[in-house]
Scaffold this motif. Structure first.
Motif, short mmCIF file in Angstrom:
data_model
loop_
_atom_site.label_atom_id
_atom_site.label_comp_id
_atom_site.label_asym_id
_atom_site.label_seq_id
_atom_site.Cartn_x
_atom_site.Cartn_y
_atom_site.Cartn_z
N ARG A 22 0.82 -1.20 0.00
CA ARG A 22 0.00 0.00 0.00
C ARG A 22 0.86 1.26 0.00
NH1 ARG A 22 -3.92 -0.92 4.96
NH2 ARG A 22 -2.17 -2.13 5.73
N ARG A 23 2.12 1.05 -0.33
CA ARG A 23 3.05 2.20 -0.29
C ARG A 23 2.58 3.30 -1.26
NH1 ARG A 23 8.26 2.98 1.37
NH2 ARG A 23 8.32 0.82 2.07
N ARG A 24 2.68 4.48 -0.79
CA ARG A 24 2.35 5.62 -1.64
C ARG A 24 3.39 6.70 -1.43
NH1 ARG A 24 -0.22 9.50 1.58
NH2 ARG A 24 -0.89 8.75 3.61
N GLU A 25 3.41 7.63 -2.31
CA GLU A 25 4.39 8.70 -2.18
C GLU A 25 3.89 9.75 -1.19
OE1 GLU A 25 5.20 10.40 -5.92
OE2 GLU A 25 6.19 8.62 -6.72
N PHE A 26 4.81 10.26 -0.42
CA PHE A 26 4.50 11.36 0.49
C PHE A 26 5.07 12.64 -0.11
CE2 PHE A 26 4.02 7.70 3.06
CZ PHE A 26 3.01 8.04 3.96
N LEU A 27 4.17 13.62 -0.29
CA LEU A 27 4.56 14.87 -0.95
C LEU A 27 5.11 15.86 0.07
CD1 LEU A 27 1.48 15.25 -3.29
CD2 LEU A 27 3.70 14.22 -3.81
N GLY A 28 5.94 16.72 -0.44
CA GLY A 28 6.50 17.78 0.39
C GLY A 28 7.74 17.33 1.12
N ALA A 29 8.44 18.25 1.66
CA ALA A 29 9.64 17.95 2.44
C ALA A 29 9.87 19.08 3.42
CB ALA A 29 10.85 17.81 1.52
N ALA A 30 10.59 18.75 4.45
CA ALA A 30 10.96 19.75 5.45
C ALA A 30 12.44 19.61 5.73
CB ALA A 30 10.14 19.56 6.72
N ALA A 31 12.97 20.58 6.38
CA ALA A 31 14.42 20.56 6.60
C ALA A 31 14.84 19.38 7.43
CB ALA A 31 14.83 21.86 7.31
N PHE A 73 8.91 5.63 11.60
CA PHE A 73 7.90 6.44 12.28
C PHE A 73 6.84 6.72 11.21
CE2 PHE A 73 7.62 10.19 15.56
CZ PHE A 73 6.33 9.80 15.87
N TYR A 74 5.94 5.74 11.02
CA TYR A 74 5.04 5.74 9.87
C TYR A 74 4.08 6.93 9.87
CZ TYR A 74 6.72 1.08 8.68
OH TYR A 74 7.50 0.01 8.31
N GLU A 75 3.91 7.59 11.00
CA GLU A 75 3.09 8.79 11.02
C GLU A 75 3.65 9.88 10.12
OE1 GLU A 75 2.10 6.76 14.94
OE2 GLU A 75 3.78 6.87 13.54
N PHE A 76 4.94 9.77 9.78
CA PHE A 76 5.58 10.74 8.89
C PHE A 76 5.94 10.16 7.53
CE2 PHE A 76 6.64 12.46 13.15
CZ PHE A 76 6.03 13.69 13.02
N GLY A 77 5.81 8.86 7.36
CA GLY A 77 6.17 8.27 6.07
C GLY A 77 6.67 6.85 6.23
N LEU A 78 6.75 6.14 5.12
CA LEU A 78 7.06 4.72 5.15
C LEU A 78 8.54 4.42 4.94
CD1 LEU A 78 4.05 3.37 3.04
CD2 LEU A 78 4.21 3.70 5.51
N ASP A 79 9.30 5.35 4.39
CA ASP A 79 10.72 5.12 4.16
C ASP A 79 11.53 5.58 5.37
OD1 ASP A 79 10.42 4.02 1.58
OD2 ASP A 79 10.25 6.04 0.71
N LYS A 80 12.74 5.03 5.48
CA LYS A 80 13.57 5.33 6.64
C LYS A 80 13.93 6.81 6.74
CE LYS A 80 14.03 1.05 8.19
NZ LYS A 80 12.98 0.44 7.34
N GLY A 81 14.04 7.50 5.61
CA GLY A 81 14.39 8.91 5.64
C GLY A 81 13.21 9.85 5.78
N ASP A 82 11.97 9.33 5.65
CA ASP A 82 10.80 10.20 5.70
C ASP A 82 10.62 10.92 7.03
OD1 ASP A 82 10.06 9.74 3.09
OD2 ASP A 82 8.57 8.20 3.56
N PRO A 83 10.80 10.25 8.18
CA PRO A 83 10.58 10.98 9.43
C PRO A 83 11.47 12.21 9.58
CG PRO A 83 10.58 8.62 9.84
CD PRO A 83 11.02 8.81 8.42
N ALA A 84 12.74 12.11 9.22
CA ALA A 84 13.61 13.28 9.31
C ALA A 84 13.22 14.35 8.30
CB ALA A 84 15.06 12.86 9.09
#
Length: 315
Positions: A22-31, A73-84
């Motif tokens: 069910r992976r989907r892309e998460f849009l946007g990015a933060a520092a 931290f799936y609340e922010f995304g499914l990939d390892k770099g998404d939470p940061a």
């Protein structure tokens, strides 16, 4: 679920099947960077005053860069770099924790007041992910037992349940029609596990307040259990006489149980748990691998909690 077990885990790691289909892309990015306490609307890590604890493994800590950029931290995304990358809008202060259920003194507690009340300890623990990678992390926090003593559990209480915050406006992984998990994220411990001296409520790492991606502003650390038991951004703790059904147990009970004790003799259905890849270390053929230790090396302290239990059935 697939019965095939690969000989080793790919370097990209294995995300559970029900998630990656069910992976989907998460849009946007933060520092990128350590996100801790918010002051005047800006994120900044704050130094913590902590006393050195006797709970410290004699192993080299994982570099802070890896600890803060390689996360689940799936609340922010499914990939390892998404939470940061995607947690910059999360506001960890002000913060309160509701403690209720089977207690004499339920209440809602301000986190900053708790930090002033309970001495903060520096503890260096091994952390073992169910995906067969590991770290060594210097945490700063106070024993969960201190908070439980404050609310006075009833004699009928048997378990402790935990809930993570739900803020889809700040946590992009909680947005959208198709969700990877049901929110809020829920975890649980037996009361004797929760009261064990090793069980920590962490409010920082490496001497500073927790970055958003690591569970700011307060998370659970239970070092003899797989990392998914370490629920992040806790807003509620409930004492109960019923065993809570934790999020991964509900999502996929064939692969994830309630106890989640680190056990090299009990493989995950899709990979071996006999060894682990230590993040931040390099070996001759790439990442350094270590033998996985029963109870993640804490057997002397915690094995007695499970005397007489079948740890293959109670995984």
């Amino acid at each position: 679920m697939p019965s095939y077990r690969p000989p080793k885990i790919a370097s990209s790691e294995i995300t559970p099947r029900q998630i990656y289909v069910r992976r989907r892309e998460f849009l946007g990015a933060a520092a990128l960077g350590a996100m801790g306490l918010y002051s005047a609307g800006k994120a900044s890590a704050a130094a913590l005053s902590a006393v050195e604890s006797k709970y410290k493994v004699d192993e080299k800590p994982t570099p802070i860069k890896d600890v803060t950029t390689y996360n689940n931290f799936y609340e922010f995304g499914l990939d390892k770099g998404d939470p940061a990358a995607l947690s910059g809008d999360f506001k960890p202060l002000p913060w309160t924790i509701k403690v209720d259920g089977m207690v004499n003194k339920p209440g809602t507690f301000d986190l900053e007041a708790l930090i002033k009340e309970f001495p903060i300890e520096e503890r260096t623990y091994r952390m073992r992910c169910v995906e067969a990678w590991s770290m060594v992390i210097p945490w700063d926090g106070f024993p969960l037992a201190s908070l439980l003593d404050k609310v006075e559990p009833l004699g009928s209480a048997k378990y402790v349940a935990f809930e993570t915050v739900v803020r889809p406006e700040e946590m992009p992984g909680q947005k959208g029609f198709f969700q990877s998990l049901d929110w809020p994220y829920v975890e649980g411990l037996r009361l004797d596990e929760a009261r064990h001296p090793l069980t920590l409520l962490a409010v920082g790492l490496y001497g500073e307040t927790l970055p958003n991606q690591n569970g700011a502003p307060i998370r659970l650390v239970v070092p003899w259990k797989y990392g998914f038991k370490g629920i992040k951004s806790i807003v509620r703790i409930t004492l109960t006489d019923q065993q809570p059904k934790n999020t991964w147990q509900v999502t996929n009970p064939q692969e994830y149980g309630f106890y989640a004790n680190v056990n090299p003799a009990v493989d995950h259905p899709r990979w071996s748990q006999a060894t682990e890849r230590r993040i931040g270390e390099s070996g001759f053929f790439g990442a350094s691998r270590h033998p996985t230790l029963p109870f993640n090396g804490y057997a002397d302290e915690v094995a007695s909690l499970y005397a007489g239990m079948d740890l293959k059935a109670n995984f």
